[in-house]
Design an enzyme around this catalytic site. Structure first.
Site, PDB file in Angstrom:
ATOM      1  N   LYS A   2       0.808  -1.209   0.000  1.00  0.00           N
ATOM      2  CA  LYS A   2       0.000   0.000   0.000  1.00  0.00           C
ATOM      3  C   LYS A   2       0.854   1.278   0.000  1.00  0.00           C
ATOM      4  CE  LYS A   2      -3.980  -2.284   0.630  1.00  0.00           C
ATOM      5  NZ  LYS A   2      -3.653  -3.701   0.830  1.00  0.00           N
TER       6      LYS A   2
HETATM    7  C1  LIG Z   1      -4.451  -4.858   0.490  1.00  0.00           C
HETATM    8  C2  LIG Z   1      -3.690  -6.124   0.460  1.00  0.00           C
HETATM    9  C3  LIG Z   1      -3.979  -7.130  -0.482  1.00  0.00           C
HETATM   10  C4  LIG Z   1      -5.140  -7.032  -1.427  1.00  0.00           C
HETATM   11  O1  LIG Z   1      -5.050  -6.021  -2.396  1.00  0.00           O
HETATM   12  P1  LIG Z   1      -6.377  -5.555  -3.152  1.00  0.00           P
HETATM   13  O2  LIG Z   1      -5.944  -4.428  -4.013  1.00  0.00           O
HETATM   14  O3  LIG Z   1      -7.335  -5.124  -2.094  1.00  0.00           O
HETATM   15  O4  LIG Z   1      -6.881  -6.722  -3.915  1.00  0.00           O
HETATM   16  C5  LIG Z   1      -3.164  -8.245  -0.507  1.00  0.00           C
HETATM   17  N1  LIG Z   1      -2.148  -8.399   0.361  1.00  0.00           N
HETATM   18  C6  LIG Z   1      -1.849  -7.455   1.284  1.00  0.00           C
HETATM   19  C7  LIG Z   1      -0.719  -7.697   2.220  1.00  0.00           C
HETATM   20  C8  LIG Z   1      -2.593  -6.288   1.364  1.00  0.00           C
HETATM   21  O5  LIG Z   1      -2.287  -5.361   2.293  1.00  0.00           O
END
Ligand SMILES: *Cc1c(COP(=O)(O)O)cnc(C)c1O
Length: 467
Positions: free
Chosen positions: A117
């Site tokens: 993120k």
């Molecule tokens: C947010 C997240 C995901 C999923 O990503 P999306 O874009 O919501 O599909 C997968 N793994 C981790 C560690 C995350 O923080």
């Protein structure tokens, strides 16, 4: 920059078209839809050929500049990109590492809060700061997090004085380290709210508050959830980056993505629309397998959330899937009608033509927790490689895909330390491996507000504390 700037439209047909700057601050469209560019820009072969010799930041510039307009100059965009990635622990930003001749990891966890993120959130906070300074405005940021978005957002915005940030997370349903990354930030403008419920319920509260248009306007509310277009846009970059490091002209590549809200994998789909050669995008799911079931049965039906060792993808309502359905159908009436079905009956059915269209680009396999444990253990025993449970879902799922690809790249979405309690139940995870910046979290005081799953209460709290 584009000669003719792109406009952004709602997946549910609202007539207003937005400019880039507005789309960044708007979040949801007034009709409840998500914003999407009116058409996909493309990168031609002569540009793609330059990517193997370019840095991550240079590729990011080439990709992102396709989506922005003249509200930001070329040199400002370059400097925002450079400052966004200056705090990453790897010079490559998203290094591609090898497991064996066929399997690779695209490591997305080298940012300040150890999950993917950060890649979008570091950029968004810099971009918003840029626009706010220009217009002398302030904003209130709202987001629900399944664990990692919140930390990345808080990290990005903690020093941006013209903002306050409110993050909802499901109480006791995220890992201790995930929580501490959010609650130990000692900054006046940060508010952590733990909701007694699950992630989907947090997301519903956020969506409801945003649908109060008067409140939204008067408080300058801004969403940084994965419904925010800028998040998806930043994530397109690393598909181009990975492909440029792995010779995607010679190699047919499968990308396997642990999927929750469908933002990360949708970015890969856009990369292919922009001209990147991609074999298959594999939607890797844990026991919360709504998307896997959708692809096999055509029925998109929510069930109760199951809590697993990969909490960031313990999601039933996969918001960005709507963007894919809109792109495939280009039919806002259809989107309105299935979204209506979903909120009324908890399900909708997709016609077979749509499913077969989706299956041209995507596959999907689900992985249970025993399989997650087993692959973490195997990889550690054989090669001393440690992966986090989400990456494990991605990798185990890719091994269920058919064997027609030259390379399988799994998106490694979090650093294992973020889930060290889970991992130390499976392998011998040495506490000495905990990075200093993570260790320091343990001595810091935590700040959070625990609340019932009650929209009115949450909205009142936010109203009282807005800027
Ligand atoms: C947010 C997240 C995901 C999923 O990503 P999306 O874009 O919501 O599909 C997968 N793994 C981790 C560690 C995350 O923080």
């Amino acid at each position: 920059m584009n000669k003719e700037p792109l406009k952004y439209i709602s997946t549910r047909g609202h007539q207003d078209k937005l400019d880039f700057k507005d789309v960044i601050f708007e979040g949801l469209a007034p009709d409840g839809g998500l914003y999407i560019p009116e058409k996909w820009p493309t990168l031609n072969d002569s540009i793609l050929k330059t990517f193997p010799n370019k840095t991550y930041q240079e590729i990011a510039y080439d990709v992102i500049s396709m989506f922005v307009d003249d509200s930001i100059s070329n040199s400002d965009l370059r400097s925002i990109i450079n400052s966004s990635y200056k705090n990453f622990r790897s010079q490559d930003i998203t290094p591609v590492t090898k497991i064996n001749e066929k399997e690779y990891l695209l490591e997305l966890f080298h940012g300040p809060t150890y999950a993917f993120k950060d890649i979008a959130m570091q950029f968004i906070s810099q971009l918003m700061r840029f626009y706010l300074l220009k217009t002398n405005k302030s904003i209130n940021i709202l987001a629900a997090t399944s664990g990692d978005t919140g930390a990345a957002a808080i990290e990005g915005f903690k020093h941006i004085q013209s903002s306050k940030i409110f993050i909802l997370h499901p109480y006791k349903k995220i890992s201790e380290i995930q929580r501490k990354f959010m609650t130990t930030i000692d900054s006046e403008n940060v508010f952590n709210i733990a909701i007694k419920g699950n992630f989907d319920e947090c997301q519903i509260i956020i969506k409801k508050i945003f649908s109060d248009t008067k409140f939204k306007k008067s408080k300058n509310l801004t969403a940084v959830n994965s419904i925010n277009w800028a998040r998806i846009m930043c994530q397109i970059v690393y598909y181009f980056y990975a492909a440029s490091r792995l010779d995607n002209i010679k190699n047919n590549i499968l990308y396997s993505v642990p999927t929750g809200n469908f933002g990360d994998i949708f970015a890969g789909y856009i990369a292919s629309k922009m001209g990147l050669k991609i074999g298959t995008l594999n939607i890797a799911t844990n026991e919360n397998d709504i998307l896997t079931r959708t692809l096999t049965t055509g029925i998109h039906k929510t069930k109760d959330v199951i809590f697993t060792t990969s909490p960031s993808i313990d999601i039933q309502v996969s918001s960005n899937f709507e963007r894919l359905l809109f792109d495939i159908t280009k039919n806002p009436d259809f989107i309105n009608s299935i979204m209506n079905d979903l909120s009324k009956n908890g399900e909708y059915t997709l016609p077979t033509e749509i499913i077969s269209d989706i299956s041209k680009s995507f596959s999907s396999y689900t992985v249970n927790q025993a399989e997650v444990e087993s692959i973490i253990k195997k990889l550690f025993d054989k090669q001393k490689i440690i992966i986090d449970p989400h990456t494990a879902v991605g990798l185990a799922s890719s091994r269920k895909c058919d064997d027609k690809h030259d390379l399988n790249v799994t998106l490694s979405t979090a650093h294992p330390v973020k889930f060290k309690d889970t991992i130390s139940n499976i392998i011998d995870y040495n506490d000495k491996e905990i990075p200093k910046s993570v260790r320091s979290l343990f001595n810091k005081e935590e700040k959070l507000h625990i609340m019932e799953n009650d929209i009115v209460m949450v909205q009142k709290f936010i109203e009282k504390n807005t800027i």
